[in-house]
Write a protein that holds these residues in place. Structure first.
Motif, PDB file in Angstrom:
ATOM      1  N   ALA A   1      -0.799  15.099  -4.971  1.00 28.81           N
ATOM      2  CA  ALA A   1      -1.486  15.976  -4.019  1.00 28.81           C
ATOM      3  C   ALA A   1      -0.624  17.151  -3.575  1.00 28.81           C
ATOM      4  O   ALA A   1      -1.094  18.036  -2.850  1.00 28.81           O
ATOM      5  CB  ALA A   1      -1.913  15.169  -2.786  1.00 28.81           C
ATOM      6  N   ALA A   2       0.631  17.194  -3.991  1.00 33.28           N
ATOM      7  CA  ALA A   2       1.549  18.249  -3.561  1.00 33.28           C
ATOM      8  C   ALA A   2       1.034  19.620  -3.984  1.00 33.28           C
ATOM      9  O   ALA A   2       0.462  19.781  -5.061  1.00 33.28           O
ATOM     10  CB  ALA A   2       2.943  18.006  -4.130  1.00 33.28           C
ATOM     11  N   SER A   3       1.273  20.614  -3.113  1.00 30.83           N
ATOM     12  CA  SER A   3       0.757  21.954  -3.379  1.00 30.83           C
ATOM     13  C   SER A   3       1.623  22.988  -2.684  1.00 30.83           C
ATOM     14  O   SER A   3       2.523  22.669  -1.906  1.00 30.83           O
ATOM     15  CB  SER A   3      -0.689  22.074  -2.886  1.00 30.83           C
ATOM     16  N   VAL A   4       1.313  24.252  -2.972  1.00 31.43           N
ATOM     17  CA  VAL A   4       1.892  25.400  -2.266  1.00 31.43           C
ATOM     18  C   VAL A   4       0.730  26.239  -1.758  1.00 31.43           C
ATOM     19  O   VAL A   4      -0.075  26.716  -2.556  1.00 31.43           O
ATOM     20  CB  VAL A   4       2.785  26.250  -3.192  1.00 31.43           C
ATOM     21  N   PRO A   5       0.557  26.395  -0.453  1.00 31.48           N
ATOM     22  CA  PRO A   5       1.364  25.848   0.632  1.00 31.48           C
ATOM     23  C   PRO A   5       1.264  24.324   0.694  1.00 31.48           C
ATOM     24  O   PRO A   5       0.425  23.719   0.024  1.00 31.48           O
ATOM     25  CB  PRO A   5       0.759  26.498   1.876  1.00 31.48           C
TER      26      PRO A   5
ATOM     27  N   ASP B   1       0.829  -1.203   0.000  1.00 31.52           N
ATOM     28  CA  ASP B   1       0.000   0.000   0.000  1.00 31.52           C
ATOM     29  C   ASP B   1       0.865   1.255   0.000  1.00 31.52           C
ATOM     30  O   ASP B   1       0.551   2.244  -0.672  1.00 31.52           O
ATOM     31  CB  ASP B   1      -0.937  -0.006   1.210  1.00 31.52           C
ATOM     32  N   LEU B   2       1.942   1.230   0.758  1.00 32.77           N
ATOM     33  CA  LEU B   2       2.840   2.387   0.823  1.00 32.77           C
ATOM     34  C   LEU B   2       3.373   2.725  -0.565  1.00 32.77           C
ATOM     35  O   LEU B   2       3.326   3.888  -1.005  1.00 32.77           O
ATOM     36  CB  LEU B   2       3.980   2.085   1.787  1.00 32.77           C
ATOM     37  N   VAL B   3       3.861   1.717  -1.283  1.00 31.48           N
ATOM     38  CA  VAL B   3       4.418   1.945  -2.617  1.00 31.48           C
ATOM     39  C   VAL B   3       3.345   2.502  -3.550  1.00 31.48           C
ATOM     40  O   VAL B   3       3.593   3.455  -4.313  1.00 31.48           O
ATOM     41  CB  VAL B   3       5.008   0.637  -3.175  1.00 31.48           C
ATOM     42  N   ALA B   4       2.146   1.941  -3.481  1.00 27.73           N
ATOM     43  CA  ALA B   4       1.068   2.378  -4.365  1.00 27.73           C
ATOM     44  C   ALA B   4       0.622   3.804  -4.077  1.00 27.73           C
ATOM     45  O   ALA B   4       0.116   4.490  -4.975  1.00 27.73           O
ATOM     46  CB  ALA B   4      -0.119   1.425  -4.237  1.00 27.73           C
ATOM     47  N   GLN B   5       0.811   4.263  -2.842  1.00 24.92           N
ATOM     48  CA  GLN B   5       0.301   5.574  -2.458  1.00 24.92           C
ATOM     49  C   GLN B   5       1.279   6.712  -2.708  1.00 24.92           C
ATOM     50  O   GLN B   5       0.895   7.888  -2.634  1.00 24.92           O
ATOM     51  CB  GLN B   5      -0.112   5.541  -0.984  1.00 24.92           C
TER      52      GLN B   5
ATOM     53  N   THR C   1      -5.488   9.065  -1.904  1.00 23.35           N
ATOM     54  CA  THR C   1      -4.826   7.872  -2.451  1.00 23.35           C
ATOM     55  C   THR C   1      -5.768   6.731  -2.779  1.00 23.35           C
ATOM     56  O   THR C   1      -5.350   5.774  -3.450  1.00 23.35           O
ATOM     57  CB  THR C   1      -3.788   7.323  -1.450  1.00 23.35           C
ATOM     58  N   GLY C   2      -7.003   6.786  -2.289  1.00 25.48           N
ATOM     59  CA  GLY C   2      -7.865   5.623  -2.375  1.00 25.48           C
ATOM     60  C   GLY C   2      -7.597   4.684  -1.209  1.00 25.48           C
ATOM     61  O   GLY C   2      -6.676   4.892  -0.415  1.00 25.48           O
TER      62      GLY C   2
ATOM     63  N   TRP D   1      -0.270   9.582   7.098  1.00 27.64           N
ATOM     64  CA  TRP D   1       0.015   8.476   6.182  1.00 27.64           C
ATOM     65  C   TRP D   1       0.051   7.173   6.964  1.00 27.64           C
ATOM     66  O   TRP D   1       1.057   6.807   7.553  1.00 27.64           O
ATOM     67  CB  TRP D   1       1.334   8.733   5.481  1.00 27.64           C
ATOM     68  N   GLY D   2      -1.077   6.507   6.990  1.00 25.53           N
ATOM     69  CA  GLY D   2      -1.176   5.224   7.671  1.00 25.53           C
ATOM     70  C   GLY D   2      -2.194   4.355   6.960  1.00 25.53           C
ATOM     71  O   GLY D   2      -2.788   4.740   5.953  1.00 25.53           O
ATOM     72  N   GLY D   3      -2.411   3.158   7.504  1.00 26.42           N
ATOM     73  CA  GLY D   3      -3.370   2.248   6.918  1.00 26.42           C
ATOM     74  C   GLY D   3      -4.804   2.602   7.282  1.00 26.42           C
ATOM     75  O   GLY D   3      -5.058   3.494   8.093  1.00 26.42           O
TER      76      GLY D   3
END
Length: 314
Positions: A226-230, A215-219, A282-283, A236-238
Motif C-alpha cells: 500500500a506504500a505510496s508517494v505521498p 495478524d500483525l505479521v500477516a499484515q 490488508t483484509g 493499524w489495529g485489530g
C-alpha cells in the motif's frame, strides 16, 4: 514474500521481532539496533537474520556504516520513547534518525514506518478513531512519546516526497502476543500478579483495538504494497473493539488472579480504531481477541492457567 532483501529496526521488540523471524524463512533479513538484552543478537542470528549495531542517537555519517543500501523493503519500528521527558531530544533523535534511514534506503520498493494511535486528540473513550481525526500528540502517561512520533511522521512525509520513496505510515494500536513480553495486556497481568493497582477511568473504561502477533505479521506485506508517494496513512489495529477493563476481567477469569482496579484521572490511555481502511488494505483479522489473550497467557504464564475467579475493585 520471497526473495526480498528486508531491513528491520526495532527487531527485538514486540512488533518487529516476529515479523523479522517470519520473513527470514524466505527472504534476506537484516536487523539493526543496539541489542541491549543479553543473547538477543545471537538468537536473531540463529534464525538466519543478519544484525548490525545502530544507535538512533548517533547522527553521524558513520551511523549506518556497514549496512547495505539495496534493500527492497524497510520496516522501521525502533523508537526513542522519551521516558526522561526531554521533548526536544525525543523529537531530534527520532526524526533525524528516521530521515537518515530513509535516505540510506531510498531505492527501496516500500518503507513502512510504525507510528502510534496515541497521537489522536482524546474524544469519548469509545470513539472509533479514523485517519482523519485530529491529533494533539498529548499523553499524560508518557508525554514525550506521542510528540516524538508526530515529529517523525512529519519527517517521514517529507522524505517520502523528496526521495520519491513509497511509504506507509501505520499508526499502531496495541500489539500483543506470545513473543517478547506479550504486549500491554501482559503488563497489566504482571501488575495483577504483584498486587499493584491498575488505573482505570473515573467513569466507563478505555477502549482499544488489540492486534495479535499472527495478524500483525500477516499484515506487513500488504502494508508495504500500500506504500505510496505521498505517504499512505493507516490506523493499524485489530478488527474488534475491546474494553480494557473487559480485557482485564477476561484475564482474571482465565487465571484466577485478581485485579485491583482503581479509578483515576490519569490512566494509560488507549484508542479504539475504525478498521475500515486497514481492512481494505490488508483484509480482515483472523484472531479473536479472547482467544489471543488465552494463547498468550498459555505461552508466557502456563502456571497460572485454568482458574476461575471474580473481580475485585478498590
Amino acid at each position: 514474500m520471497k526473495g526480498k532483501k528486508i531491513l528491520i529496526t526495532g527487531g527485538t521488540g514486540q512488533v518487529a521481532r516476529p515479523v523479522a523471524e517470519a520473513l527470514a524463512e524466505h527472504n534476506e533479513v537484516w536487523c539493526i539496533g543496539r541489542f541491549g538484552a543479553p543473547g538477543v543478537e545471537r538468537e536473531l542470528n540463529d534464525r538466519g537474520i543478519t544484525t548490525r549495531q545502530w544507535d538512533m542517537a548517533d547522527h553521524s555519517e558513520e551511523a549506518l556504516k556497514g549496512v547495505p543500501e539495496d534493500f527492497t523493503h524497510v520496516l522501521h519500528s525502533a523508537v526513542h520513547r522519551g521516558e526522561d521527558g526531554d521533548f526536544n531530544a525525543t523529537a531530534e533523535m527520532n526524526a533525524v534518525a528516521t530521515g537518515r534511514l530513509m535516505v540510506h534506503s531510498r531505492t527501496a520498493e516500500a518503507f513502512l514506518f510504525v507510528s502510534t494511535g496515541a497521537l489522536y486528540a482524546r474524544r469519548t473513550l469509545d470513539h472509533p478513531y479514523t485517519e482523519d481525526d485530529p491529533v494533539d500528540a498529548s499523553a499524560a502517561w508518557l508525554p514525550a512519546y506521542p510528540m516524538g512520533k508526530l515529529a517523525t511522521e512529519g519527517a517521514v512525509r517529507a522524505f517520502a516526497r523528496v526521495l520519491g520513496l513509497p511509504t506507509t505510515i501505520a499508526r499502531l494500536n496495541i500489539a500483543y502476543g506470545p513473543g517478547s513480553y506479550g504486549g500491554v495486556p501482559m503488563l497489566y497481568f504482571e501488575r495483577m500478579l504483584a498486587g499493584h493497582p491498575i488505573a482505570v477511568p473515573l467513569e466507563g473504561q478505555n477502549w482499544c483495538s488489540l492486534l495479535h502477533t499472527d495478524d500483525l505479521v500477516a499484515q506487513v506485506p500488504p502494508l508495504w504494497r500500500a506504500a505510496s508517494v505521498p505517504s499512505t496513512l493507516v490506523n493499524w489495529g485489530g478488527d474488534q473493539s475491546v474494553g480494557v477493563s473487559d480485557c482485564i476481567r477476561h484475564i482474571e477469569a482465565l487465571t484466577g488472579v485478581r485485579a485491583v482496579l482503581v479509578p483515576s484521572e490519569v490512566t494509560r490511555e488507549t484508542y479504539r480504531f475504525d478498521p475500515a481502511l486497514r481492512r481494505r488494505l490488508t483484509g480482515p483479522c483472523r484472531v479473536d481477541w479472547r482467544d489471543g489473550i488465552e494463547r498468550t497467557l498459555r505461552a508466557l504464564y502456563p502456571q497460572h492457567m485454568g482458574h476461575r475467579e471474580g473481580t475485585r475493585t478498590a
